[in-house]
Enzyme design. Structure first.
Site, PDB file in Angstrom:
ATOM      1  N   TRP A  93      17.642  20.262  60.954  1.00 57.05           N
ATOM      2  CA  TRP A  93      17.057  19.228  61.812  1.00 57.05           C
ATOM      3  C   TRP A  93      17.856  19.178  63.130  1.00 57.05           C
ATOM      4  CZ3 TRP A  93      15.334  19.980  57.196  1.00 57.05           C
ATOM      5  CH2 TRP A  93      14.071  19.543  56.852  1.00 57.05           C
TER       6      TRP A  93
ATOM      7  N   ASP B  95      11.039  19.909  61.948  1.00 54.98           N
ATOM      8  CA  ASP B  95       9.702  20.497  61.984  1.00 54.98           C
ATOM      9  C   ASP B  95       9.531  21.378  63.223  1.00 54.98           C
ATOM     10  OD1 ASP B  95       9.897  18.098  60.390  1.00 54.98           O
ATOM     11  OD2 ASP B  95       7.731  18.158  60.120  1.00 54.98           O
TER      12      ASP B  95
ATOM     13  N   ASP C  78       5.539  15.357  63.285  1.00 54.37           N
ATOM     14  CA  ASP C  78       5.400  15.941  61.948  1.00 54.37           C
ATOM     15  C   ASP C  78       3.954  15.914  61.496  1.00 54.37           C
ATOM     16  OD1 ASP C  78       5.428  13.131  61.831  1.00 54.37           O
ATOM     17  OD2 ASP C  78       6.256  13.079  59.818  1.00 54.37           O
TER      18      ASP C  78
ATOM     19  N   GLU D  67       1.091  19.733  54.522  1.00 60.92           N
ATOM     20  CA  GLU D  67       2.518  19.425  54.409  1.00 60.92           C
ATOM     21  C   GLU D  67       3.109  20.043  53.145  1.00 60.92           C
ATOM     22  OE1 GLU D  67       3.357  15.243  54.043  1.00 60.92           O
ATOM     23  OE2 GLU D  67       5.431  15.521  54.668  1.00 60.92           O
TER      24      GLU D  67
ATOM     25  N   HIS E 171       0.347  19.297  59.030  1.00 61.35           N
ATOM     26  CA  HIS E 171       1.787  19.381  59.233  1.00 61.35           C
ATOM     27  C   HIS E 171       2.057  20.825  59.623  1.00 61.35           C
ATOM     28  CE1 HIS E 171       4.078  15.894  57.745  1.00 61.35           C
ATOM     29  NE2 HIS E 171       5.162  16.647  57.749  1.00 61.35           N
TER      30      HIS E 171
ATOM     31  N   ARG F 127      -0.744   9.463  59.068  1.00 55.57           N
ATOM     32  CA  ARG F 127      -0.248   8.365  58.234  1.00 55.57           C
ATOM     33  C   ARG F 127       0.708   7.474  59.051  1.00 55.57           C
ATOM     34  NH1 ARG F 127       3.053  12.602  54.875  1.00 55.57           N
ATOM     35  NH2 ARG F 127       4.983  12.721  56.080  1.00 55.57           N
ATOM     36  N   ASP F 128       1.341   6.545  58.378  1.00 58.22           N
ATOM     37  CA  ASP F 128       2.267   5.638  59.069  1.00 58.22           C
ATOM     38  C   ASP F 128       3.592   6.349  59.307  1.00 58.22           C
ATOM     39  OD1 ASP F 128       2.942   5.847  56.447  1.00 58.22           O
ATOM     40  OD2 ASP F 128       2.947   3.708  56.006  1.00 58.22           O
ATOM     41  N   GLU F 129       3.552   7.351  60.165  1.00 56.41           N
ATOM     42  CA  GLU F 129       4.762   8.107  60.487  1.00 56.41           C
ATOM     43  C   GLU F 129       4.638   8.669  61.907  1.00 56.41           C
ATOM     44  OE1 GLU F 129       6.320  10.320  57.290  1.00 56.41           O
ATOM     45  OE2 GLU F 129       8.131  10.808  58.394  1.00 56.41           O
TER      46      GLU F 129
HETATM   47  C1  BGC Z   1       8.266  14.235  57.547  1.00 56.86           C
HETATM   48  C2  BGC Z   1       8.814  15.621  57.643  1.00 56.86           C
HETATM   49  C3  BGC Z   1      10.225  15.463  58.071  1.00 56.86           C
HETATM   50  C4  BGC Z   1      10.898  14.863  56.891  1.00 56.86           C
HETATM   51  C5  BGC Z   1      12.370  14.809  56.961  1.00 56.86           C
HETATM   52  C6  BGC Z   1       8.975  13.568  56.437  1.00 56.86           C
HETATM   53  O1  BGC Z   1       8.540  12.305  56.192  1.00 56.86           O
HETATM   54  O2  BGC Z   1       6.912  14.208  57.427  1.00 56.86           O
HETATM   55  O3  BGC Z   1       8.022  16.544  58.208  1.00 56.86           O
HETATM   56  O4  BGC Z   1      10.846  16.558  58.602  1.00 56.86           O
HETATM   57  O5  BGC Z   1      10.348  13.621  56.590  1.00 56.86           O
HETATM   58  O6  BGC Z   1      12.832  14.434  55.797  1.00 56.86           O
END
Ligand code: BGC
Length: 913
Positions: free
Chosen positions: A578, A525, A512, A791, A812, A516-518
């Site tokens: 998703w 996506d 995504d 994003e 994003h 960041r912390d992800e």
């Molecule tokens: C992500 C998104 C993702 C979404 C789903 C986010 O934190 O960055 O791109 O699809 O969460 O809820």
């Protein structure tokens, strides 16, 4: 390799029923004239099948076979199958010529086999002979023929098979015994061996992977510039290994092997702050070195209980938080001479069954960008600006640094009030620290972390020179295959931003965001972005591998995790858009690359997803229960509640359900499952009926009456009644005009909205929306100086402050899905048959645009379309490669015309309405 009859027993023969093979223990050479004659005459008993055989006079000129690829093209060392498929392109100056047979020549293990197959297929053709075993190397050439003769052979493609069987692994996973706790930094594990002295070394192959990340050295020399190996995948099911040719690094006699292990995805932070050890808490290395000597003997050495571990120069490493490196510690010579103590390793009983050869290239530094300028922030910090938001590493060269002093590099995508905008990074510390050794010149670059940044704050260096700071761009080293340009420079920048966001987020898995912390493989996506991705870069192997992860991690009842690899581990993850990645991504890949094997392999996963949705949908055919992300990040949703969209989640979910059932039915038809094809197409019809009954009024109002629901209904043919369709079309345009052409869609509606306006018969409204600059719009971010896709439509507010939402990435790709419309509608090129065998070239000019062009290097070769409006004329120039038929439409045409190979020009009178 299996033995087949020698040339005296059978010359290569042409068959209708399947390949015929000859083999010879001789180097490859062209078949003799007699063989040629046999080739074209066909099997005994069919002398009249190819009457032109007698005219055959050898090689055809002006036609060449090029770009021969084995499986997905890269990597070529360590392919994960003994029967790799082959693909090639044909360059031809003869528009009439067509091949009806091909010959594959395989040289392996000192033998050459040639197989002739009667077929016009040239993408993913089956391996012609017996499967090759583990470690086999082979060289392949292909030529194509017709009754008038054969083309010359292609340039050879060489490859080597990997370790196909778990029992091929003799080495064992080793892990530091006490070191290697989280506070110990990255451990260095090392072992030694002596060459056998059995004559000169012919080849040395290193097969290597890790729990965690690894960098591997032989005698102090890194074996590869590949980065963040082994990469990320669904580790519990599929752990990738790499294969390196290290022949040149081996010395006669004593050798030292060493590897540093980083936390990476395996043990570093993932998902949320402080969440570590997603896959385990012990880092480990598995390395097997296989040596072959000139006298035919071989030697295998690998990680085992004799290896030892010690500390390395890397004191700390984490994707989110950064890296600490002590440059006073040398990692080159892992002996105990420098006083750094080492300890034994433990052998872990980790299984080798899940080891897989990657189907995509590795992550590498794909570009270097020198800092554009050094800024001085209001607080006095020195900030390097690279002019482009990228993903990768900052490299700083330090001259004359003081031993023991510290240099700190922090990263950010944007500046806010002249300082690094760190808030969007949430808990991620994104900081690399270096303790200098005091050498005259030192290179500061991390190893086991990566950042998303345009700006880097650098402290601890006096008189930093801008020329000493560069960004090393990291990403999976995919081949670019798609381009777009038009007369509006702002739209060109938008397109570039899409490509940059793809580069940054195609890092081992499709993520995504990279900063960041992800940084997770969110399925929604990539579901919306996959058509754009497949057009811009060759993603065939990359996404095919990711889909294997998806299948592996799909729940037994068909539920599809929200992220793949599934580190969220939700017990019952079911959400529209998703989970639909399971049906959409294979469909897109098949359409783009004609990889039918992938489609067959994914079919059970596609079906399981649709069956899962059927099990939660109501008997009426509506998907009206359970959690939904919905039209995520609709611009009207509150900053802190991104799922609160205008579009009714039931409408969004039911539309996806209908679409996935349809795609599944279509896939079933492609692979010959006729009963399933009927069943799921009928299911799609039933859901569409329910959609109409419950959500569409006779005049064409669609429930929740917002841009996204009309976009779904129009683009996916969900409205049955023509009067309602007309009404829905009018209503969509009304909504868009009322919104002053601003976008009002989230992740679900955005990829469709411009196409929907065209379907509604109002291409001009689509162009107005594309070129709108007020927020929310695509060009708002461009005018705000964006160099990647954001994003949120307003990740940065007009006053230059950062959106207060907790999720605010500046990289994003989801909203960049609009590039698909640029390729397919503005420039006008889209595939009609898998792999671009047949394409539509139908540009739809509009707005103030006076020209547009696109190129796509398809599986058959480059397809180009370029239009311009010149003096009341619309001119279109196209190029079509061998193997492709283009259906060409000019604006205003009532029907298209088919054209084949070559460059073609068309023109039509043009007047702006
Ligand atoms: C992500 C998104 C993702 C979404 C789903 C986010 O934190 O960055 O791109 O699809 O969460 O809820």
């Amino acid at each position: 390799m299996t033995e087949t009859p020698g040339p005296s027993a059978a010359a290569p023969r042409l068959t209708d029923s399947g390949p015929t093979t000859v083999s010879a223990g001789v180097p490859p050479e062209r078949p003799s004239a007699e063989e040629h004659a046999a080739d074209v005459r066909g099997p005994a008993g069919s002398p009249h099948e190819h009457p032109a055989a007698d005219r055959h006079d050898g090689e055809i000129t002006g036609v060449t076979v090029r770009d021969l690829r084995v499986e997905y093209g890269a990597p070529t060392l360590g392919i994960g199958t003994g029967s790799p498929r082959l693909s090639w392109k044909i360059a031809s100056s003869d528009p009439q010529w067509a091949f009806d047979r091909y010959e594959v020549e395989v040289t392996s293990d000192g033998r050459t086999e040639r197989t002739i197959v009667r077929s016009t297929q040239q993408t993913f053709v089956p391996w012609p002979g017996a499967p090759l075993p583990s470690r086999a190397s082979a060289r392949v050439r292909v030529r194509t023929g017709s009754t008038s003769g054969w083309t010359p052979y292609s340039a050879p493609a060489a490859f080597e098979v990997g370790l196909l069987d778990a029992s091929d692994w003799r080495a064992q996973f080793v892990s530091p015994r006490t070191l290697g706790g989280l506070g110990d930094g990255a451990p260095l594990v090392h072992g030694t061996f002596s060459t056998r002295g059995a004559g000169p070394l012919v080849a040395a192959r290193l097969y290597v992977t890790a729990h965690g990340l690894y960098t591997f050295s032989v005698n102090g020399h890194p074996v590869t510039p590949d980065a963040l190996t082994p990469g990320w995948s669904a580790y519990e099911h599929r752990l990738p290994y790499q294969v390196y040719d290290v022949t040149e690094l081996i010395e006669s006699g004593h050798n030292v092997l060493s590897a540093i292990l980083g936390n990476g995805w395996y043990r570093g932070q993932l998902v949320w702050p402080g969440n570590r050890s997603s896959y385990g808490d012990r880092l480990a290395l598995l390395a097997q070195l296989e040596l072959r000597y000139a006298d035919g003997s071989s030697q295998t050495v690998g990680t085992d209980a004799t290896w030892r571990a010690r500390r390395s120069s890397i004191l700390f490493d984490d994707f989110y938080d950064g890296q600490v490196t002590d440059l006073r510690v040398s990692d080159r010579d892992p002996s105990d001479r420098d006083g750094v103590a080492s300890e034994p390793v433990d052998v872990l009983g980790a299984p080798t069954e899940r080891l897989v050869a990657p189907t995509a290239p590795p992550v590498r530094v794909t570009e270097r960008i020198l800092a554009r300028e050094l800024l001085s922030s209001p607080s006095g910090a020195t900030i390097a600006d690279f002019g482009q938001n990228v993903v990768g590493w900052v490299r700083v060269t330090v001259r004359g640094g003081v031993a023991g002093s510290e240099v700190v590099v922090r990263h950010a995508e944007v500046l806010e009030h002249g300082e690094l905008g760190l808030r969007p990074l949430r808990s991620a510390k994104v900081t690399s620290r270096y303790i200098l050794s005091g050498a005259a010149e030192e290179e500061l670059v991390p190893t086991f972390t990566f950042n998303g940044f345009r700006y880097a704050e650098i402290s601890g260096i006096d008189n930093l020179d801008v020329a000493d700071v560069e960004a090393l761009v990291l990403g999976t080293d995919l081949e670019r295959v798609g381009w777009f340009e038009c007369s509006d420079p702002r739209v060109n920048r938008l397109h570039e931003n899409v490509a940059w966001s793809m580069r940054g987020n195609f890092l081992s898995v499709p993520t995504d965001c990279p900063q960041r912390d992800e940084r997770l493989g969110w399925t929604g996506d990539i579901q919306v972005f996959s058509p754009t991705a497949a057009y811009l870069y060759d993603t065939a192997g990359f996404l095919s591998g990711w889909l294997e992860d998806l299948s592996a991690e799909q729940k037994p009842d068909g539920a599809v995790p929200f992220v793949i690899p599934d580190v969220l581990r939700a017990p019952d993850p079911v959400a529209a858009a998703w989970g639909d990645a399971a049906t959409v991504v294979p469909t897109v890949l098949h359409g783009s690359y004609a990889d039918a094997g992938m489609l067959s392999r994914q079919y059970p996963s596609m079906r399981a997803w649709v069956e899962k949705v059927s099990s939660v949908a109501s008997p009426s055919g509506l998907w009206d229960s359970g959690f939904q992300f919905g039209d995520w990040l609709d611009p009207t949703a509150p900053a802190d509640d991104p799922g609160k969209a205008q579009a009714d989640p039931t409408v969004v979910a039911t539309a996806h359900y209908a679409r996935s059932a349809k795609l599944l039915g279509d896939a079933a038809a492609v692979i010959g499952f006729t009963a399933d094809a009927e069943k799921y197409r009928a299911l799609a019809e039933r859901i569409t009926d329910a959609f109409n009954f419950h959500f569409v009024t006779p005049s064409g109002r669609v429930l929740s009456d917002c841009q996204t629901v009309y976009a779904l209904a129009l683009c996916w043919d969900l409205i049955r009644d023509p009067v309602a369709y007309e009404g829905a079309s009018r209503r969509l345009v009304e909504l868009v005009v009322d919104a002053h052409y601003r976008v009002s869609t989230g992740f679900v509606g955005t990829p469709l909205i411009l196409d929907a306006l065209c379907r509604a018969g109002n291409g001009e409204a689509a162009y107005r929306m594309l070129t709108e600059t007020e927020c929310p719009s695509w060009l708002y971010s461009v005018e705000m100086g964006a160099t990647t896709i954001w994003e949120r439509w307003d990740s940065m507010l007009p006053d230059g402050s950062i959106n207060p939402g907790e999720m605010t990435s500046f990289n994003h790709y989801a909203y960049g899905a609009v590039a698909d419309w640029l390729h397919a509608t503005v420039a006008g090129l889209k595939p009609l048959e898998p792999g671009y065998r047949r394409v539509l070239i139908k540009p739809q000019p509009g707005g103030d645009m006076t020209s547009a062009s696109t190129r796509h290097d398809s599986p058959f070769g480059m397809i180009a379309a370029q239009w311009a409006i010149e003096n009341d004329a619309f001119r279109l120039r196209i190029e079509v490669p061998y193997g492709v038929t283009a259906e060409v439409w000019l604006p205003g045409d009532e029907s298209g015309r088919d054209v084949g190979i070559g460059a073609h020009e068309f023109s039509a009178a043009w007047s702006r309405q």
